[in-house]
Design a protein around this motif. Structure first.
Motif, short mmCIF file in Angstrom:
data_model
loop_
_atom_site.label_atom_id
_atom_site.label_comp_id
_atom_site.label_asym_id
_atom_site.label_seq_id
_atom_site.Cartn_x
_atom_site.Cartn_y
_atom_site.Cartn_z
N GLN A 1 -88.30 -80.95 9.73
CA GLN A 1 -87.94 -79.99 8.67
C GLN A 1 -88.60 -78.63 8.92
OE1 GLN A 1 -85.91 -80.45 5.69
NE2 GLN A 1 -85.19 -82.02 7.08
N PHE A 2 -88.52 -78.17 10.15
CA PHE A 2 -89.23 -76.94 10.52
C PHE A 2 -88.40 -75.70 10.19
CE2 PHE A 2 -90.38 -73.60 13.59
CZ PHE A 2 -91.73 -73.46 13.27
N SER A 3 -89.06 -74.73 9.52
CA SER A 3 -88.43 -73.43 9.23
C SER A 3 -89.40 -72.33 9.64
CB SER A 3 -88.12 -73.27 7.75
OG SER A 3 -87.26 -74.30 7.32
N TRP A 4 -88.85 -71.21 10.05
CA TRP A 4 -89.70 -70.08 10.46
C TRP A 4 -88.99 -68.78 10.14
CZ3 TRP A 4 -94.46 -68.76 12.21
CH2 TRP A 4 -94.61 -67.52 12.77
N GLN B 1 -89.74 -70.95 21.54
CA GLN B 1 -91.11 -70.47 21.31
C GLN B 1 -91.88 -71.42 20.40
OE1 GLN B 1 -90.59 -66.47 19.84
NE2 GLN B 1 -90.67 -65.59 21.89
N ALA B 2 -91.18 -71.98 19.41
CA ALA B 2 -91.85 -72.90 18.48
C ALA B 2 -92.35 -74.13 19.22
CB ALA B 2 -90.88 -73.30 17.37
N VAL C 1 -94.16 -79.06 13.97
CA VAL C 1 -93.63 -79.33 15.31
C VAL C 1 -94.69 -80.09 16.09
CG1 VAL C 1 -92.65 -78.33 17.41
CG2 VAL C 1 -92.41 -77.11 15.24
N GLN C 2 -94.29 -81.17 16.69
CA GLN C 2 -95.21 -82.01 17.45
C GLN C 2 -94.72 -82.07 18.90
OE1 GLN C 2 -97.40 -83.92 15.33
NE2 GLN C 2 -98.49 -85.07 16.94
N VAL C 3 -95.61 -81.80 19.83
CA VAL C 3 -95.26 -81.95 21.25
C VAL C 3 -96.24 -82.94 21.86
CG1 VAL C 3 -95.10 -80.81 23.49
CG2 VAL C 3 -94.33 -79.62 21.45
N GLY C 4 -95.74 -84.08 22.27
CA GLY C 4 -96.62 -85.15 22.75
C GLY C 4 -97.56 -85.54 21.61
N ASP C 5 -98.87 -85.47 21.90
CA ASP C 5 -99.85 -85.82 20.86
C ASP C 5 -100.31 -84.59 20.08
OD1 ASP C 5 -99.71 -88.39 21.77
OD2 ASP C 5 -101.31 -88.08 23.26
#
Lengths: 249, 530
Positions: free
Chosen positions: B6-9, B47-48, B65-69
């Protein structure tokens, strides 16, 4: 003026040794007032350029510097009347001052050209970082060298883009300079800031600045010829100090 | 591997959201293409996920936002960057060093990797990207495609889990684009690396069966593995497009009257390199000529020579009956309009309105009629609400529309366009082509509903030469194709014949797929202002 790859002894000399020689010779031609010294230094630079496989007259801008040097020599000779007459209106003091001023100019230009043409910029940065220069400073030098041609191309593009939209840069006179200042600065500034921002993201994204030290793929090691060149440098500085000391006492 | 919840920017604390309620999950080893119109949020998404947004740019964020751990909002950039690497659009702004091997080693050196290991991993990365032969080259000597591969290798050598590329083929020719996409798909398959490509030009990407994520209006509009959904030819023959002169393949133009361009045995040399070699060319009123060819082949130099921007080593050029060489460029600008590849290089005024009138003011052609026409064109381009804004605040697509409007207002007789459609979505392409067609036909470019009817309007106003890498645009809008390679025009033929000959010569990357030539399917955006 830029680095020209080669395998000459000058090319293979350690960049830090070359830089030290350049700094010492530049100081020497200004500290010592003998008019023959800068002339000899300029002559040595020409000889070393030849020896390194570079034709001195093909150095970009050398004709302009040579013309300026001859102009300085001519003015000094023409306006200084002290000293003994040499030939016609030329006096010994005028000739000495002219040779000193023109020689210093050309010596510095030619020695710098020798250094730039025979020294690979990244090797110079690595060599300096290897002897203790913080790597952030070393990469400031590298990125400046990298971005200079990029900005040059950008400026060229902007200049052309404005010409084709009727900005009369291709006229003459002060109006041209006013137009250049008015219309070129902002696009170039914006472009430079964007490029610098993108580059900083790229470098930071690859962990630049993460540790106080870093490793280096490229090792710039000193060899026997570097020891000899360094020894000669120390010897020449020692002789110069001894000379000044004995003259003073 | 990557999880948007549910990411907003939005940039700054006010204004519209650049991304809204984005929920996505990208798993390890996926090959993903992110597409969508200009300004839909593709680059913001990249970019996010790379940690370059939250905490690094002024703006409001919701969701996470999660990237890997790593939670990218909390983790430092270098930690996020160990898992995910971003290759930017322009490799020139990616490079931190001066040589290929130094550039690939750069990230590992910063992480204090042992030099022996740097050697080994650099060699592996170069092998994966097929650039081992470039190891000892200096970066300025590389072609655009080679630079892009080195930039990718410099990220891959750091052994990330995800590779993100923001329009990596923006400045590449079709062949280099296709080769690069194949290398990336191969990399994904062989190493299990997750590859996310932000891209407009899907034609060469779709055959590689990527997972396709389409953004629209800052939201995820579609997420599918069905490539056929995204293989439209939006300029295909339809009633709506035919009304705007789009859709149908343009036929050859009768060669009558005086040519607009008359090049005779022109050669151009830059330093020791011959860039144009004995080129002869005539372009007639009413022609829209496409120039195709590999990067560095001489297309841009040919355009610039027509404007007097490069000195000729031999031959002569006449434009609209006037010899180019004794004239200044600013004088030729009265008859010739040139739009460069980079939109930012052509923005000089402090508001959109002043920018629109920049050339007509310099050329002293400004009057009430032109002001009115400018206002109507800006309205059709959707730029009226932005008239008082600084041009640098516009999106890329908006800037390109502004570039074109500004170049045609003084009604030049020859228009030279260098990749005007690069980075444009189909809606913008349709708008730009519509404006071009009206300008070419001699009618006012500002009215969508005009139909040339007077005798004067039936006379073609001028001619247009454009460099483009998109064969579908060529097919639907141009009358003739020039293939420029190694400084020579190696092919000069009407469009369908040119594409057939290009295919036969093995240059099929420059020709549209056969099915596009035949008909086309899928969605169909309309030109603006309809």
């Amino acid at each position: 003026m830029k680095y020209q790859p080669g395998q000459s002894t000058m090319h293979r000399l350690h960049p830090a040794v070359k830089l030290a020689w350049l700094l010492w010779c530049t100081v020497a031609v200004f500290v010592f007032s003998a008019p023959t010294l800068p002339v000899i230094a300029a002559g040595c630079a020409v000889a070393l350029l030849w020896w390194s496989g570079v034709a001195p007259w093909r150095i970009p801008g050398i004709q302009a510097w040579l013309t300026l040097g001859i102009g300085i020599l001519f003015i000094q000779v023409a306006f200084i009347r002290q000293g003994d007459p040499v030939v016609g209106p030329v006096t010994s003091a005028g000739l000495a001052a002219g040779l000193r001023a023109a020689g210093r100019l050309l010596a510095v230009i030619l020695m710098s050209a020798l250094f730039v043409i025979t020294t690979e910029p990244f090797s110079l940065a690595c060599a300096l970082m290897g002897i203790g220069l913080p790597y952030r400073w070393g990469f400031a030098l590298v990125t400046a060298l990298r971005l200079a041609p990029v900005f040059q191309v950008e400026a060229h593009h902007v200049y052309r883009a404005q010409l084709v939209r009727g900005v009369a840069y291709d006229t003459t006179g002060p109006r041209r300079w006013w137009l250049l200042l008015r219309h070129l600065c902002l696009p170039l500034l914006v472009s430079a800031l964007r490029t610098a921002h993108a580059l900083s993201l790229s470098m930071e994204g690859r962990a630049f600045g993460l540790h106080r030290r870093r490793t280096y793929l490229r090792q710039v090691a000193a060899g026997r010829r570097d020891v000899v060149a360094g020894g000669l440098l120390v010897l020449s500085i020692g002789l110069a100090v001894w000379y000044v000391w004995t003259r003073a006492t | 591997m990557i999880h948007f919840d549910q990411f907003s920017w939005r940039f700054g604390s006010a204004g519209t959201w650049a991304l809204r309620d984005v929920s996505l999950r990208i798993d390890r080893g996926e090959f993903v293409a992110v597409a969508g119109p200009s300004g839909s949020g593709k680059t913001t998404l990249a970019q996010a996920m790379c940690g370059l947004l939250i905490g690094r740019q002024a703006g409001d964020a919701r969701g996470n936002v999660q990237v890997g751990d790593h939670d990218v909002a909390a983790a430092p950039l270098h930690q996020v960057a160990q898992s995910i690497g971003l290759v930017q659009q322009n490799p020139e702004t990616h490079f931190a060093t001066l040589a290929v091997d130094d550039e690939i080693a750069f990230g590992m050196e910063n992480r204090c990797v042992d030099p022996d290991q740097i050697h080994r991993r650099s060699a592996e990365a170069m092998q994966l990207l097929s650039i081992t032969h470039l190891r000892d080259r200096s970066l300025p000597t590389l072609s655009g495609g080679e630079k892009q591969r080195v930039a990718i290798a410099s990220i891959v050598a750091g052994d990330p889990d995800v590779l993100v590329l923001d329009e990596p083929t923006a400045s590449l020719d079709p062949q280099a684009s296709r080769d690069l996409f194949h290398s990336l798909a191969d990399l994904c398959r062989r190493t299990g690396l997750t590859v996310v490509i932000i891209e407009h030009k899907l034609a060469h990407l779709l055959p590689l069966n990527p997972r396709l994520i389409r953004l629209e209006g800052s939201r995820v509009a579609a997420d599918t593995l069905d490539a056929t959904v995204y293989a439209p030819d939006p300029l295909r023959p339809t009633d709506a497009n035919a009304a705007h002169g789009l859709g149908a393949t343009a036929g050859p133009v009768p060669t009558s009257g005086d040519p607009v361009v008359d090049m005779s045995r022109v050669s151009v040399a830059l330093g020791d390199r011959t860039v144009l070699d004995d080129v002869s060319l005539r372009v007639w009123p009413g022609e829209m000529v496409a120039m195709l060819g590999p990067n560095g082949g001489g297309k841009t130099t040919l355009l610039h020579s027509l404007m007097g921007l490069v000195p000729l080593a031999g031959g002569s050029i006449r434009v609209c009956g006037v010899a180019v060489s004794p004239n200044t460029v600013s004088r030729l600008a009265e008859q010739v309009g040139l739009v460069f590849q980079n939109a930012d290089h052509q923005l000089f005024a402090d508001t959109v309105w002043h920018e629109t009138l920049f050339a007509v003011r310099n050329l002293k052609r400004l009057d009430a009629g032109i002001e009115k026409e400018a206002a109507r064109l800006l309205d059709r381009a959707g730029l009226s609400p932005r008239e008082a804004d600084h041009p640098y605040r516009l999106s890329w697509g908006e800037k390109r529309r502004l570039n074109l409007i500004s170049a045609i207002l003084h009604r030049p007789r020859l228009l030279l366009l260098d990749e005007p459609f690069a980075g444009q979505d189909w809606e913008n392409v349709a708008f730009l082509l519509d404006v071009l067609r009206r300008w070419l036909s001699g009618g006012p470019a500002d009215r969508p509903d005009d139909t040339p009817n007077s005798a004067e309007q039936n006379q073609p106003h001028g001619a247009c030469l454009m460099v483009t890498h998109d064969p579908r645009i060529v097919l639907r809008s141009c009358t003739r194709v020039l293939f420029v390679s190694d400084g020579q025009v190696t092919l000069d033929a009407p469009v369908p014949e040119a594409f057939n000959r290009l295919r036969q010569a093995g240059h099929d990357a420059y020709a549209p797929p056969e099915r596009v030539c035949a008909s086309g399917s899928g969605q169909q955006p309309q030109p603006r202002g309809e």
